[in-house]
Design a protein around this motif. Structure first.
Motif, PDB file in Angstrom:
ATOM      1  N   ASN A  83       0.844  -1.211   0.000  1.00 44.49           N
ATOM      2  CA  ASN A  83       0.000   0.000   0.000  1.00 44.49           C
ATOM      3  C   ASN A  83       0.869   1.247   0.000  1.00 44.49           C
ATOM      4  O   ASN A  83       0.598   2.220  -0.716  1.00 44.49           O
ATOM      5  CB  ASN A  83      -0.917   0.025   1.228  1.00 44.49           C
ATOM      6  CG  ASN A  83      -2.187  -0.782   1.005  1.00 44.49           C
ATOM      7  OD1 ASN A  83      -2.497  -1.144  -0.144  1.00 44.49           O
ATOM      8  ND2 ASN A  83      -2.904  -1.076   2.078  1.00 44.49           N
TER       9      ASN A  83
ATOM     10  N   ASP B 286       5.018   6.405   4.871  1.00 42.98           N
ATOM     11  CA  ASP B 286       5.407   6.733   3.496  1.00 42.98           C
ATOM     12  C   ASP B 286       5.324   8.235   3.300  1.00 42.98           C
ATOM     13  O   ASP B 286       4.892   8.944   4.206  1.00 42.98           O
ATOM     14  CB  ASP B 286       4.512   5.992   2.497  1.00 42.98           C
ATOM     15  CG  ASP B 286       3.056   6.363   2.645  1.00 42.98           C
ATOM     16  OD1 ASP B 286       2.724   7.576   2.469  1.00 42.98           O
ATOM     17  OD2 ASP B 286       2.215   5.468   2.971  1.00 42.98           O
TER      18      ASP B 286
ATOM     19  N   PHE C 194     -13.320  -1.668   0.704  1.00 41.15           N
ATOM     20  CA  PHE C 194     -13.132  -0.226   0.535  1.00 41.15           C
ATOM     21  C   PHE C 194     -11.808  -0.021  -0.179  1.00 41.15           C
ATOM     22  O   PHE C 194     -10.747  -0.417   0.301  1.00 41.15           O
ATOM     23  CB  PHE C 194     -13.111   0.522   1.881  1.00 41.15           C
ATOM     24  CG  PHE C 194     -12.836   1.993   1.696  1.00 41.15           C
ATOM     25  CD1 PHE C 194     -13.870   2.865   1.322  1.00 41.15           C
ATOM     26  CD2 PHE C 194     -11.551   2.493   1.810  1.00 41.15           C
ATOM     27  CE1 PHE C 194     -13.603   4.195   1.115  1.00 41.15           C
ATOM     28  CE2 PHE C 194     -11.291   3.825   1.585  1.00 41.15           C
ATOM     29  CZ  PHE C 194     -12.314   4.686   1.244  1.00 41.15           C
ATOM     30  N   THR C 195     -11.895   0.562  -1.338  1.00 42.65           N
ATOM     31  CA  THR C 195     -10.668   0.829  -2.103  1.00 42.65           C
ATOM     32  C   THR C 195     -10.845   2.114  -2.902  1.00 42.65           C
ATOM     33  O   THR C 195     -11.965   2.482  -3.249  1.00 42.65           O
ATOM     34  CB  THR C 195     -10.334  -0.335  -3.057  1.00 42.65           C
ATOM     35  OG1 THR C 195      -9.134   0.003  -3.766  1.00 42.65           O
ATOM     36  CG2 THR C 195     -11.452  -0.606  -4.062  1.00 42.65           C
ATOM     37  N   THR C 196      -9.730   2.757  -3.073  1.00 47.70           N
ATOM     38  CA  THR C 196      -9.762   3.954  -3.911  1.00 47.70           C
ATOM     39  C   THR C 196      -8.968   3.710  -5.195  1.00 47.70           C
ATOM     40  O   THR C 196      -8.769   4.632  -5.972  1.00 47.70           O
ATOM     41  CB  THR C 196      -9.148   5.145  -3.156  1.00 47.70           C
ATOM     42  OG1 THR C 196      -7.838   4.792  -2.732  1.00 47.70           O
ATOM     43  CG2 THR C 196     -10.000   5.556  -1.972  1.00 47.70           C
ATOM     44  N   LYS C 197      -8.529   2.456  -5.300  1.00 43.11           N
ATOM     45  CA  LYS C 197      -7.711   2.137  -6.468  1.00 43.11           C
ATOM     46  C   LYS C 197      -8.586   1.438  -7.512  1.00 43.11           C
ATOM     47  O   LYS C 197      -9.437   0.613  -7.137  1.00 43.11           O
ATOM     48  CB  LYS C 197      -6.564   1.210  -6.059  1.00 43.11           C
ATOM     49  CG  LYS C 197      -5.652   1.836  -5.030  1.00 43.11           C
ATOM     50  CD  LYS C 197      -4.726   0.797  -4.451  1.00 43.11           C
ATOM     51  CE  LYS C 197      -4.027   1.344  -3.232  1.00 43.11           C
ATOM     52  NZ  LYS C 197      -3.378   0.268  -2.484  1.00 43.11           N
TER      53      LYS C 197
ATOM     54  N   GLY D 244      -7.918  -2.200  -7.276  1.00 45.19           N
ATOM     55  CA  GLY D 244      -7.824  -2.724  -5.889  1.00 45.19           C
ATOM     56  C   GLY D 244      -9.015  -3.596  -5.536  1.00 45.19           C
ATOM     57  O   GLY D 244     -10.069  -3.522  -6.145  1.00 45.19           O
ATOM     58  N   THR D 245      -8.779  -4.470  -4.561  1.00 44.81           N
ATOM     59  CA  THR D 245      -9.879  -5.318  -4.081  1.00 44.81           C
ATOM     60  C   THR D 245     -10.494  -4.768  -2.791  1.00 44.81           C
ATOM     61  O   THR D 245     -11.574  -5.166  -2.393  1.00 44.81           O
ATOM     62  CB  THR D 245      -9.347  -6.718  -3.780  1.00 44.81           C
ATOM     63  OG1 THR D 245      -8.340  -6.610  -2.760  1.00 44.81           O
ATOM     64  CG2 THR D 245      -8.790  -7.367  -5.031  1.00 44.81           C
ATOM     65  N   GLY D 246      -9.750  -3.907  -2.112  1.00 43.94           N
ATOM     66  CA  GLY D 246     -10.243  -3.356  -0.830  1.00 43.94           C
ATOM     67  C   GLY D 246     -10.241  -4.396   0.264  1.00 43.94           C
ATOM     68  O   GLY D 246     -10.942  -4.239   1.268  1.00 43.94           O
TER      69      GLY D 246
ATOM     70  N   GLY E  96      -7.077  -5.835   1.403  1.00 46.08           N
ATOM     71  CA  GLY E  96      -5.751  -5.880   2.056  1.00 46.08           C
ATOM     72  C   GLY E  96      -5.796  -5.430   3.507  1.00 46.08           C
ATOM     73  O   GLY E  96      -5.344  -6.154   4.405  1.00 46.08           O
ATOM     74  N   LEU E  97      -6.329  -4.275   3.752  1.00 42.20           N
ATOM     75  CA  LEU E  97      -6.329  -3.755   5.141  1.00 42.20           C
ATOM     76  C   LEU E  97      -7.290  -4.538   6.030  1.00 42.20           C
ATOM     77  O   LEU E  97      -7.033  -4.712   7.220  1.00 42.20           O
ATOM     78  CB  LEU E  97      -6.682  -2.268   5.152  1.00 42.20           C
ATOM     79  CG  LEU E  97      -5.570  -1.326   4.656  1.00 42.20           C
ATOM     80  CD1 LEU E  97      -6.017   0.130   4.742  1.00 42.20           C
ATOM     81  CD2 LEU E  97      -4.290  -1.502   5.484  1.00 42.20           C
TER      82      LEU E  97
ATOM     83  N   ALA F 278       1.159   4.102  -2.813  1.00 40.98           N
ATOM     84  CA  ALA F 278       0.812   5.494  -2.523  1.00 40.98           C
ATOM     85  C   ALA F 278       1.894   6.453  -3.013  1.00 40.98           C
ATOM     86  O   ALA F 278       1.701   7.665  -2.987  1.00 40.98           O
ATOM     87  CB  ALA F 278       0.597   5.675  -1.012  1.00 40.98           C
TER      88      ALA F 278
HETATM   89  P1  ADP Z   1      -6.496  -1.970  -2.106  1.00 45.73           P
HETATM   90  O1  ADP Z   1      -5.087  -1.779  -1.837  1.00 45.73           O
HETATM   91  O2  ADP Z   1      -6.840  -3.122  -2.857  1.00 45.73           O
HETATM   92  O3  ADP Z   1      -7.221  -0.715  -2.396  1.00 45.73           O
HETATM   93  P2  ADP Z   1      -6.531  -2.054   0.755  1.00 45.73           P
HETATM   94  O4  ADP Z   1      -7.495  -2.651   1.778  1.00 45.73           O
HETATM   95  O5  ADP Z   1      -5.181  -2.528   0.883  1.00 45.73           O
HETATM   96  O6  ADP Z   1      -7.155  -2.310  -0.607  1.00 45.73           O
HETATM   97  O7  ADP Z   1      -6.548  -0.516   0.915  1.00 45.73           O
HETATM   98  C1  ADP Z   1      -7.714   0.154   1.006  1.00 45.73           C
HETATM   99  C2  ADP Z   1      -7.518   1.604   0.674  1.00 45.73           C
HETATM  100  O8  ADP Z   1      -6.766   2.243   1.662  1.00 45.73           O
HETATM  101  C3  ADP Z   1      -6.763   1.891  -0.536  1.00 45.73           C
HETATM  102  O9  ADP Z   1      -7.594   1.828  -1.678  1.00 45.73           O
HETATM  103  C4  ADP Z   1      -6.249   3.279  -0.305  1.00 45.73           C
HETATM  104  O10 ADP Z   1      -7.169   4.202  -0.689  1.00 45.73           O
HETATM  105  C5  ADP Z   1      -6.032   3.331   1.133  1.00 45.73           C
HETATM  106  N1  ADP Z   1      -4.622   3.143   1.492  1.00 45.73           N
HETATM  107  C6  ADP Z   1      -4.075   2.058   2.051  1.00 45.73           C
HETATM  108  N2  ADP Z   1      -2.786   2.263   2.330  1.00 45.73           N
HETATM  109  C7  ADP Z   1      -2.498   3.556   1.935  1.00 45.73           C
HETATM  110  C8  ADP Z   1      -1.341   4.378   1.921  1.00 45.73           C
HETATM  111  N3  ADP Z   1      -0.144   3.884   2.348  1.00 45.73           N
HETATM  112  N4  ADP Z   1      -1.419   5.629   1.399  1.00 45.73           N
HETATM  113  C9  ADP Z   1      -2.638   6.119   0.974  1.00 45.73           C
HETATM  114  N5  ADP Z   1      -3.757   5.390   0.962  1.00 45.73           N
HETATM  115  C10 ADP Z   1      -3.681   4.109   1.430  1.00 45.73           C
END
Ligand code: ADP
Length: 669
Positions: free
Chosen positions: A565, A595, A613-616, A619-621, A623-624, A569
């Motif tokens: 992540n 970062d 939840f993802t902003t990518k 992305g699958t949303g 990971g976190l 970013a």
């Molecule tokens: P994905 O990476 O598939 O989007 P994640 O669960 O890993 O799903 O992350 C969810 C969201 O959290 C990301 O889409 C992003 O918007 C935000 N995010 C996670 N890590 C960071 C980071 N290091 N810097 C900025 N945004 C982050």
């Protein structure tokens, strides 16, 4: 509300009332003593005067008796009487009668017949045996005394006597009713002596008398003896009464004449003439008040026939008494005024410290503190001031204590509020976590089912798409579409794999792991997953970090997610900083991944741990969400904040014990 009665007035009254009572008592007692002293003195004086008047009267009688005795003893008189020689007696008696101012001077023979009357020579030869003086003289007795002589005898004794004896009665206030008796009887001072021949036989007798009616010689002499020879102005008075009638007096009527013919009071008459007693007291005599004394004048036989009176006017005493009274009252008045002034001063002096205390009490009540209390009284008021001072000091002390307590209380309330707020916040976090865990569980279940169902058709699509790709000629324009199908199928496979990973988490395999080792492993392998171009990696490891009991694979996945992540970013490069820290007090190991990317939008902060939840775009949303589940299963916590120096900061805290010393040194790059 009852009327205010100041202490000054009370003190003044407290001193004035006893003072007034004392002064009034003094005045009353003084006036009473003055009255009684004056009265006693006057009564004493009038008593003495009466005695002196009595002596004068006795002296007159004695003189008369001696005159008669000496005349009777003279040989010429004896001879003349023995011989009945009127001629000889005419040569002896009339000169003596005139010379001695007698009214009666008569010689009788042994048979009581008058031989010669000095006062009336033509009348003689009548018998005087009924005259008690003559009878007793012929019996050999020498005697003197007062006698009431009736008009007939008076006429015989002297031509003028009957006329001189007439007294005109005057109206007299307070007097007893007039008695019907001839007022021409005369009161006579009489003396008689026997005439003896050489053998001692009584051959006759001599009697002489002075008529007292209208004869003021005796009373004036008494007045002169007693009160000086100031004549009219002499202060005292004397009177001779015949019965109750004034027959000789120097008491004056208002017109200045002698008050002959006025009478004594009923009371005096009853005591003096009926009971034969002396009378002393205040008496209204004719027209004025007198301190008076009366004594009875007795006849030879002891019958009261009149009275002797002396009196001193009350007026001078009254005036003196008034003067003394005024003087005394003046002195008391001055004393009272002085007392008033002293009482005023004293009460003002006594009330001043009380007033001062009252003013101080008001100031204390108004909130003033640390007042100087200076009340120099060495008494109860001084004690009160000291107590008041001690009380204000104690009050100040207690107020300070209360202020301190208040401050402490406020501090405690603040602390408690902060604690409560913290607890509230914790509760909120806990609730959110609970919600998230429940959601994760539900999503996990759903994801497992969906992934299972998708996997078979996906395998068929993948197989058929690969067959299609192999069968298509190399220059077929459809190869591009088939390649797209394959890529998208790959993407779906990743999602499904992620879902399965998310849902079917394996049982944790707890081993003693080294966090630094894991971080280094992930750092080495992450390049396969994401591009690390332009990214500088920095490590700030805590060498005291102990090992911890954890599932190594899960931790690798956790940190791989976070580092991926972070790298994603920073597409244009930046710095990725790994930090570890050991906190012995809480026995926890903290790893931060920072970062220098764009950071997390504030409204996303609370949602990034939610599944999907993802902003990518790709992305699958998940990971976190997966990372969150791993940390929680290890009893730790994960938080995301924005890095103060731009970018995001993820903090992972895991419980770790010092049981095994770390061998991280060997693992450092
Ligand atoms: P994905 O990476 O598939 O989007 P994640 O669960 O890993 O799903 O992350 C969810 C969201 O959290 C990301 O889409 C992003 O918007 C935000 N995010 C996670 N890590 C960071 C980071 N290091 N810097 C900025 N945004 C982050």
């Amino acid at each position: 509300m009852p009327r205010r009665f100041p202490i000054k007035a009370k003190l003044a009254l407290a001193t004035l009332i006893p003072m007034f009572v004392a002064i009034a008592s003094c005045w009353l007692v003084g006036v009473f003593i003055l009255n009684s002293r004056v009265a006693t003195e006057a009564q004493g004086k009038v008593r003495n005067n009466l005695n002196a008047a009595h002596e004068s009267y006795r002296h007159e009688l004695e003189t008369l008796r001696n005159l008669v005795r000496f005349t009777a003893a003279a040989p010429s008189t004896i001879r003349a009487v023995e011989n009945g020689d009127r001629e000889a007696l005419a040569a002896i008696l009339p000169p003596l009668l005139r010379g001695e101012r007698l009214d009666i001077f008569t010689a009788v023979d042994a048979g009581g017949a008058v031989i010669f009357r000095g006062g009336n020579p033509p009348v003689y030869a009548d018998s005087q045996l009924k005259n008690p003086f003559v009878a007793r003289a012929l019996a050999g007795e020498l005697l003197a005394g007062a006698d009431v002589v009736p008009l007939r005898r008076l006429t015989a004794e002297g031509k003028e006597l009957a006329r001189r004896s007439v007294i005109t009665r005057l109206p007299t206030p307070h007097a007893r009713p007039a008695r019907e008796e001839p007022d021409s009887s005369g009161m006579v001072m009489m003396a008689a002596a026997p005439i003896r021949d050489t053998a001692g036989n009584v051959v006759g007798a001599l009697y002489a008398g002075v008529l007292l009616n209208n004869n003021n010689l005796l009373v004036d002499r008494i007045q002169e003896i007693l009160f000086g020879n100031d004549g009219e102005n002499a202060s005292g008075r004397s009177t001779i009464f015949l019965g109750d009638l004034r027959i000789a007096t120097n008491v004056k009527l208002p017109d200045g004449k002698r008050a002959i013919g006025t009478r004594m009071s009923e009371e005096v008459y009853a005591q003096v003439l009926l009971r034969r007693e002396k009378w002393f007291g205040r008496a209204f005599v004719v027209n004025d008040w007198f301190f008076s004394a009366y004594e009875p004048i007795l006849s030879l036989t002891g019958i009261p026939i009149g009275a002797l009176y002396v009196g001193i006017p009350e007026r001078p005493y009254t005036v003196g008494k008034l003067r003394m009274g005024f003087l005394y009252s003046g002195v008391l008045l001055i004393g009272t005024l002085l007392g008033l002034a002293v009482s005023h001063l004293l009460s003002a002096r006594l009330a001043a410290p009380i007033g001062e205390l009252e003013r101080l009490a008001r100031r204390v009540a108004a909130g003033e503190r640390g007042l100087r209390i200076e009340v120099p009284s060495r008494d109860e008021i001084g004690d009160l001031a000291m107590e008041f001072s001690a009380m204000t000091k104690a009050l100040t002390r207690q107020e300070e204590e209360i202020r301190d307590l208040n401050r402490e209380l406020e501090q405690k309330v603040r602390e408690r509020t902060v604690e409560l707020e913290e607890q509230g916040r914790q509760l909120l976090v806990t609730r959110e976590e609970l919600f998230r865990v429940e959601k994760l569980a539900a999503v996990g279940e759903l994801a497992a089912g969906v992934a299972h169902e998708i996997n078979n058709p996906l395998a068929i699509i993948r197989g058929n798409a690969e067959l299609l790709e192999m069968e298509l000629p190399l220059d077929s324009p459809s190869r591009e579409e088939v390649a797209i199908i394959n890529r998208q199928v790959g993407r779906v496979e990743r999602i499904v794999s992620g879902l399965l990973h998310f849902a079917r988490r394996k049982e944790r395999q707890l081993d003693r792991v080294d966090l630094h080792q894991i971080l280094n492993d992930v750092q080495g392998s992450i390049g396969h997953q994401v591009s690390l171009d332009g990214i500088t990696l920095e490590k700030e490891y805590d060498l005291a970090l102990p090992g911890l009991d954890a599932d190594g694979d899960q931790l690798r996945q956790l940190f791989a997610n976070l580092m991926a992540n972070a790298a994603q970013a920073m597409p244009d490069g930046g710095t990725l900083t790994l930090t570890t820290r050991f906190t012995p007090t809480t026995e926890s190991c903290t790893v931060t991944i920072a970062d220098t990317g764009n950071g997390i939008a504030p409204d996303h902060l609370s949602r990034i741990f939610n599944p999907f939840f993802t902003t990518k775009g790709s992305g699958t949303g998940l990971g976190l969400s997966i990372s969150y589940g791993i940390v929680r299963e290890h009893g730790g916590s994960i938080t995301a904040t924005n890095n103060p120096g731009d970018g995001a900061l993820f903090t992972v805290t895991l419980p770790c014990k010092m049981s095994t010393p770390p061998d991280s040194l060997a693992l450092l790059d």
